[in-house]
Motif scaffolding. Structure first.
Motif, PDB file in Angstrom:
ATOM      1  N   ASP A 171      -2.710  -8.955   7.178  1.00  0.00           N
ATOM      2  CA  ASP A 171      -3.360  -8.488   5.849  1.00  0.00           C
ATOM      3  C   ASP A 171      -3.326  -6.936   5.734  1.00  0.00           C
ATOM      4  N   ARG A 172      -4.169  -6.238   7.196  1.00  0.00           N
ATOM      5  CA  ARG A 172      -4.556  -5.333   7.822  1.00  0.00           C
ATOM      6  C   ARG A 172      -2.919  -4.728   8.263  1.00  0.00           C
ATOM      7  N   MET A 173      -1.907  -5.938   9.048  1.00  0.00           N
ATOM      8  CA  MET A 173      -0.869  -5.273   9.440  1.00  0.00           C
ATOM      9  C   MET A 173       0.083  -5.214   8.547  1.00  0.00           C
ATOM     10  N   ARG A 174      -0.374  -5.253   7.363  1.00  0.00           N
ATOM     11  CA  ARG A 174       0.669  -5.261   6.338  1.00  0.00           C
ATOM     12  C   ARG A 174       0.592  -3.727   5.315  1.00  0.00           C
ATOM     13  N   TYR A 175      -0.584  -3.808   4.975  1.00  0.00           N
ATOM     14  CA  TYR A 175      -1.119  -3.161   3.774  1.00  0.00           C
ATOM     15  C   TYR A 175      -1.925  -1.568   4.019  1.00  0.00           C
ATOM     16  N   ASN A 176      -2.751  -2.358   6.093  1.00  0.00           N
ATOM     17  CA  ASN A 176      -3.346  -0.763   6.514  1.00  0.00           C
ATOM     18  C   ASN A 176      -2.187  -0.292   7.254  1.00  0.00           C
ATOM     19  N   LYS A 178       1.149  -0.698   7.741  1.00  0.00           N
ATOM     20  CA  LYS A 178       2.387  -0.639   6.882  1.00  0.00           C
ATOM     21  C   LYS A 178       3.923  -1.294   7.398  1.00  0.00           C
ATOM     22  N   ILE A 179       3.178  -2.394   7.990  1.00  0.00           N
ATOM     23  CA  ILE A 179       4.293  -3.167   9.190  1.00  0.00           C
ATOM     24  C   ILE A 179       4.969  -4.039   7.725  1.00  0.00           C
ATOM     25  N   SER A 180       6.178  -3.797   7.799  1.00  0.00           N
ATOM     26  CA  SER A 180       6.892  -4.909   6.291  1.00  0.00           C
ATOM     27  C   SER A 180       8.043  -5.769   7.555  1.00  0.00           C
ATOM     28  N   SER A 181       8.097  -5.902   8.383  1.00  0.00           N
ATOM     29  CA  SER A 181       9.123  -6.714   9.284  1.00  0.00           C
ATOM     30  C   SER A 181       8.396  -7.724   9.385  1.00  0.00           C
ATOM     31  N   GLY A 182       8.810  -8.679   8.401  1.00  0.00           N
ATOM     32  CA  GLY A 182       8.453 -10.445   9.240  1.00  0.00           C
ATOM     33  C   GLY A 182       8.613 -10.439  10.393  1.00  0.00           C
ATOM     34  N   ARG A 183       9.668 -10.191  10.837  1.00  0.00           N
ATOM     35  CA  ARG A 183       9.814 -10.464  12.501  1.00  0.00           C
ATOM     36  C   ARG A 183       9.112 -10.131  13.388  1.00  0.00           C
ATOM     37  N   ILE A 184       8.508  -8.800  12.757  1.00  0.00           N
ATOM     38  CA  ILE A 184       7.302  -7.837  13.743  1.00  0.00           C
ATOM     39  C   ILE A 184       6.168  -8.808  14.143  1.00  0.00           C
ATOM     40  N   ILE A 185       5.543  -8.869  12.859  1.00  0.00           N
ATOM     41  CA  ILE A 185       4.783  -9.523  11.901  1.00  0.00           C
ATOM     42  C   ILE A 185       4.297 -10.764  12.691  1.00  0.00           C
ATOM     43  N   THR A 186       5.579 -11.053  12.881  1.00  0.00           N
ATOM     44  CA  THR A 186       5.172 -12.230  13.762  1.00  0.00           C
ATOM     45  C   THR A 186       5.369 -12.496  14.764  1.00  0.00           C
ATOM     46  N   THR A 187       5.522 -11.742  15.697  1.00  0.00           N
ATOM     47  CA  THR A 187       5.243 -11.406  17.282  1.00  0.00           C
ATOM     48  C   THR A 187       3.991 -11.559  17.715  1.00  0.00           C
ATOM     49  N   ARG A 269     -13.651  -8.087  -0.716  1.00  0.00           N
ATOM     50  CA  ARG A 269     -12.229  -7.182  -0.962  1.00  0.00           C
ATOM     51  C   ARG A 269     -11.221  -7.823  -2.215  1.00  0.00           C
ATOM     52  N   GLY A 270     -10.821  -6.296  -2.899  1.00  0.00           N
ATOM     53  CA  GLY A 270     -10.364  -6.035  -3.871  1.00  0.00           C
ATOM     54  C   GLY A 270      -9.032  -6.100  -3.363  1.00  0.00           C
ATOM     55  N   VAL A 271      -8.371  -5.705  -2.209  1.00  0.00           N
ATOM     56  CA  VAL A 271      -7.701  -5.133  -1.995  1.00  0.00           C
ATOM     57  C   VAL A 271      -7.290  -5.480  -0.864  1.00  0.00           C
ATOM     58  N   PRO A 272      -6.463  -6.451  -0.863  1.00  0.00           N
ATOM     59  CA  PRO A 272      -5.670  -6.843   1.291  1.00  0.00           C
ATOM     60  C   PRO A 272      -6.122  -6.185   1.829  1.00  0.00           C
ATOM     61  N   GLY A 273      -6.369  -6.590   2.908  1.00  0.00           N
ATOM     62  CA  GLY A 273      -6.134  -5.955   5.037  1.00  0.00           C
ATOM     63  C   GLY A 273      -7.273  -4.565   4.812  1.00  0.00           C
ATOM     64  N   LYS A 274      -8.769  -4.096   3.494  1.00  0.00           N
ATOM     65  CA  LYS A 274      -9.137  -2.564   3.040  1.00  0.00           C
ATOM     66  C   LYS A 274     -11.232  -3.491   3.129  1.00  0.00           C
TER      67      LYS A 274
END
Length: 274
Positions: A171-176, A178-187, A269-274
């Motif tokens: 969640d922190r990678m996606r929302y805080n 702003k990493i949107s690439s699934g490949r990067i997140i998986t790595t 937490r009401g917002v993911p990654g917060k």
């Protein structure tokens, strides 16, 4: 590993003279309850979302309401109806109980970097970045894993705690960040999982052996081969102290606790990654 252990061993005794709260007792006196189970099994329950939680009728039991206190349990037909409804809907299954308890546990762990910035950033000189947040959170997750091992169904609670950790990382990678690439997140997730397993085994070894081994584990996993002996010695004492505090908490109080490491569990937490 041998080199880092040699450095830690040769410097730790001198550093203790300028560190707070010297640790004079052998490691075997700490976490007596945790030592009733083998530390080596921990890796089996640390892979996020790798095991399924049983919800059979044998797992259904009342939540630990025997913990005393001023609030009496509701009585009467309405209370019995609520308890029966909770049983039917799975509120008291081992998995659901573990999710509720470990949610509070994890939120406390995740708040440690911000709650104790003076220790981690100012005193220990760690950089204020995502890697430091992961490493500090990881350390506190491990501390709770040690205590959880002594509990009935401890592996289920460990698994849920680790699941919370890795869900929050994503969640922190996606929302805080702003990493949107699934490949990067998986790595990144694979990298963090490898760090997690290595850190758990290193900290377990340090707990079961001696302070220089623990210092070497901190030097590799938290300080990433930086840091001076005084800073490392301070954190060795911090770990020994927290393990002792956790060991002195009863099972009922521990599983219901919303205050650990001197930190109150924050609200949901009401917002993911917060």
């Amino acid at each position: 590993m041998a080199f880092s252990s040699f450095i830690a061993r040769s410097s730790l005794q001198t550093a203790r003279s300028i560190a707070r709260a010297p640790c004079s007792r052998p490691a075997q006196l700490y976490t007596a309850r945790a030592f009733t189970t083998s530390w080596s099994h921990s890796k089996q329950a640390t892979s996020p979302a790798s095991t399924s939680v049983s919800t059979s009728s044998n797992d259904i039991k009342p939540a630990s309401s025997e913990t005393g206190g001023s609030n009496e349990e509701p009585k009467g037909l309405y209370a019995n109806f609520l308890r029966g409804l909770a049983m039917v809907t799975g509120h008291y299954t081992v998995g659901q109980t573990a999710m509720r308890s470990t949610h509070n546990f994890y939120e406390i762990c995740a708040a440690q970097l911000q709650q104790k910035r003076s220790l981690w950033i100012d005193t220990c000189g760690l950089p204020d970045n995502f890697q430091t947040w992961f490493s500090v959170t990881h350390l506190h997750v491990w501390l709770l894993m040690v205590r959880i091992r002594a509990e009935k169904n401890g592996k289920v609670f460990q698994q849920q705690l680790v699941n919370h950790f890795f869900h929050d990382i994503e969640d922190r990678m996606r929302y805080n960040h702003k990493i949107s690439s699934g490949r990067i997140i998986t790595t990144y997730m694979h990298d963090f999982l490898a760090q997690f397993h290595g850190g758990v085994l290193a900290y377990d070894e340090g707990m079961c052996k001696d302070d220089p081994i623990m210092a070497a584990a901190l030097w590799r996993n938290l300080f990433t081969s930086h840091g001076n002996p005084a800073q490392i010695a301070l954190l060795v004492d911090y770990i020994r102290h927290e393990l002792q505090v956790l060991d002195n908490i009863s099972s009922e109080d521990f599983l219901e606790s919303r205050n650990l490491f001197g930190t109150q569990a924050p609200a949901l937490r009401g917002v993911p990654g917060k």
